[in-house]
Motif scaffolding. Structure first.
Motif, PDB file in Angstrom:
ATOM      1  N   SER A   1      22.036  76.074   2.144  1.00 29.47           N
ATOM      2  CA  SER A   1      22.515  77.108   1.216  1.00 29.47           C
ATOM      3  C   SER A   1      23.982  76.949   0.865  1.00 29.47           C
ATOM      4  O   SER A   1      24.385  77.161  -0.283  1.00 29.47           O
ATOM      5  CB  SER A   1      22.294  78.497   1.821  1.00 29.47           C
ATOM      6  N   PHE A   2      24.776  76.579   1.856  1.00 25.57           N
ATOM      7  CA  PHE A   2      26.218  76.500   1.649  1.00 25.57           C
ATOM      8  C   PHE A   2      26.728  75.065   1.546  1.00 25.57           C
ATOM      9  O   PHE A   2      27.927  74.825   1.598  1.00 25.57           O
ATOM     10  CB  PHE A   2      26.943  77.296   2.727  1.00 25.57           C
ATOM     11  N   ALA A   3      25.806  74.116   1.361  1.00 25.54           N
ATOM     12  CA  ALA A   3      26.125  72.708   1.087  1.00 25.54           C
ATOM     13  C   ALA A   3      27.091  72.112   2.108  1.00 25.54           C
ATOM     14  O   ALA A   3      28.144  71.581   1.756  1.00 25.54           O
ATOM     15  CB  ALA A   3      26.659  72.541  -0.337  1.00 25.54           C
ATOM     16  N   ALA A   4      26.707  72.191   3.383  1.00 26.64           N
ATOM     17  CA  ALA A   4      27.521  71.555   4.435  1.00 26.64           C
ATOM     18  C   ALA A   4      27.653  70.066   4.124  1.00 26.64           C
ATOM     19  O   ALA A   4      26.726  69.447   3.611  1.00 26.64           O
ATOM     20  CB  ALA A   4      26.877  71.787   5.799  1.00 26.64           C
ATOM     21  N   ASP A   5      28.798  69.500   4.431  1.00 26.30           N
ATOM     22  CA  ASP A   5      29.117  68.117   4.098  1.00 26.30           C
ATOM     23  C   ASP A   5      28.406  67.142   5.027  1.00 26.30           C
ATOM     24  O   ASP A   5      28.834  66.923   6.161  1.00 26.30           O
ATOM     25  CB  ASP A   5      30.629  67.879   4.176  1.00 26.30           C
ATOM     26  N   ALA A   6      27.314  66.538   4.541  1.00 28.46           N
ATOM     27  CA  ALA A   6      26.589  65.545   5.336  1.00 28.46           C
ATOM     28  C   ALA A   6      27.488  64.363   5.630  1.00 28.46           C
ATOM     29  O   ALA A   6      28.234  63.899   4.767  1.00 28.46           O
ATOM     30  CB  ALA A   6      25.342  65.075   4.584  1.00 28.46           C
ATOM     31  N   GLY A   7      27.440  63.895   6.872  1.00 27.46           N
ATOM     32  CA  GLY A   7      28.230  62.755   7.293  1.00 27.46           C
ATOM     33  C   GLY A   7      29.546  63.132   7.937  1.00 27.46           C
ATOM     34  O   GLY A   7      30.204  62.294   8.545  1.00 27.46           O
ATOM     35  N   SER A   8      29.917  64.401   7.829  1.00 32.10           N
ATOM     36  CA  SER A   8      31.219  64.819   8.370  1.00 32.10           C
ATOM     37  C   SER A   8      31.176  65.127   9.863  1.00 32.10           C
ATOM     38  O   SER A   8      32.222  65.132  10.518  1.00 32.10           O
ATOM     39  CB  SER A   8      31.727  66.063   7.621  1.00 32.10           C
ATOM     40  N   TYR A   9      30.010  65.340  10.424  1.00 35.55           N
ATOM     41  CA  TYR A   9      29.900  65.688  11.831  1.00 35.55           C
ATOM     42  C   TYR A   9      30.215  64.508  12.725  1.00 35.55           C
ATOM     43  O   TYR A   9      29.768  63.389  12.490  1.00 35.55           O
ATOM     44  CB  TYR A   9      28.476  66.184  12.134  1.00 35.55           C
ATOM     45  N   GLN A  10      30.970  64.779  13.776  1.00 33.72           N
ATOM     46  CA  GLN A  10      31.248  63.788  14.812  1.00 33.72           C
ATOM     47  C   GLN A  10      30.900  64.403  16.171  1.00 33.72           C
ATOM     48  O   GLN A  10      31.346  65.496  16.485  1.00 33.72           O
ATOM     49  CB  GLN A  10      32.735  63.381  14.797  1.00 33.72           C
ATOM     50  N   PRO A  11      30.088  63.693  16.965  1.00 28.84           N
ATOM     51  CA  PRO A  11      29.732  64.225  18.286  1.00 28.84           C
ATOM     52  C   PRO A  11      30.971  64.430  19.152  1.00 28.84           C
ATOM     53  O   PRO A  11      31.949  63.715  19.018  1.00 28.84           O
ATOM     54  CB  PRO A  11      28.835  63.137  18.887  1.00 28.84           C
ATOM     55  N   ALA A  12      30.871  65.434  20.008  1.00 19.99           N
ATOM     56  CA  ALA A  12      31.989  65.733  20.918  1.00 19.99           C
ATOM     57  C   ALA A  12      32.166  64.613  21.923  1.00 19.99           C
ATOM     58  O   ALA A  12      31.265  63.935  22.298  1.00 19.99           O
ATOM     59  CB  ALA A  12      31.746  67.050  21.625  1.00 19.99           C
TER      60      ALA A  12
END
Length: 152
Positions: free
Chosen positions: A141-152
């Motif tokens: 719904s809010f168009a989260a940026d795919a590819g921006s996540y980095q594991p902790a």
């Protein structure tokens, strides 16, 4: 991202995170493994077409030791020998609970899944499925940026 839903509704997101934390605590107690949750989160996100969550959960799964082969084959899990009977039961349950409209959950699926999970385990598995479905809807719904996540 269209908007920062975390800052728009901090109490709502805290409630979501509290449920997510409960599911992960259950995983640590042994009824649901982090590996199983990673498969469930990825498969549900594939069904829902949530690019941000697919990216997140495959990265987390790899970091936790999941194989490329099992991640690549996840959308065709029924046709492969790579998953245990317990994982297959959980994946079938996850798919049915994600694709509820017009399908429902029949007694045969319930009984087949129940063979692999205690009452608490099946309830917590279902809560995990509910949670990832909700996160998928927020991210899409809010168009989260795919590819921006980095594991902790």
């Amino acid at each position: 991202m269209r908007m920062n839903y975390y800052s728009a509704s901090p109490a709502g997101l805290k409630a979501m995170l509290d449920l997510q934390n409960h599911v992960h605590k259950t995983a640590q107690e042994g009824e649901l493994s982090d590996g199983l949750l990673g498969l469930i989160y990825t498969r549900v996100s594939q069904i829902n077409g949530c690019a941000y969550c697919i990216d997140m959960h495959t990265k987390d799964a790899r970091k936790a030791g999941e194989t490329e082969q099992r991640l690549y084959a996840l959308s065709a899990w029924r046709e492969t020998p790579f998953y245990t009977p317990r994982e297959r039961a959980a994946l079938a349950w996850a798919e049915a609970n994600t694709l509820l409209a017009g399908n429902g959950i029949d007694d045969a699926l319930f009984e087949a899944t129940r063979e692999h999970f205690s009452e608490r385990g099946l309830t917590d598995l279902t809560l995990a499925i509910c949670t990832i479905n909700a996160w998928n809807r927020l991210s899409i719904s809010f168009a989260a940026d795919a590819g921006s996540y980095q594991p902790a």
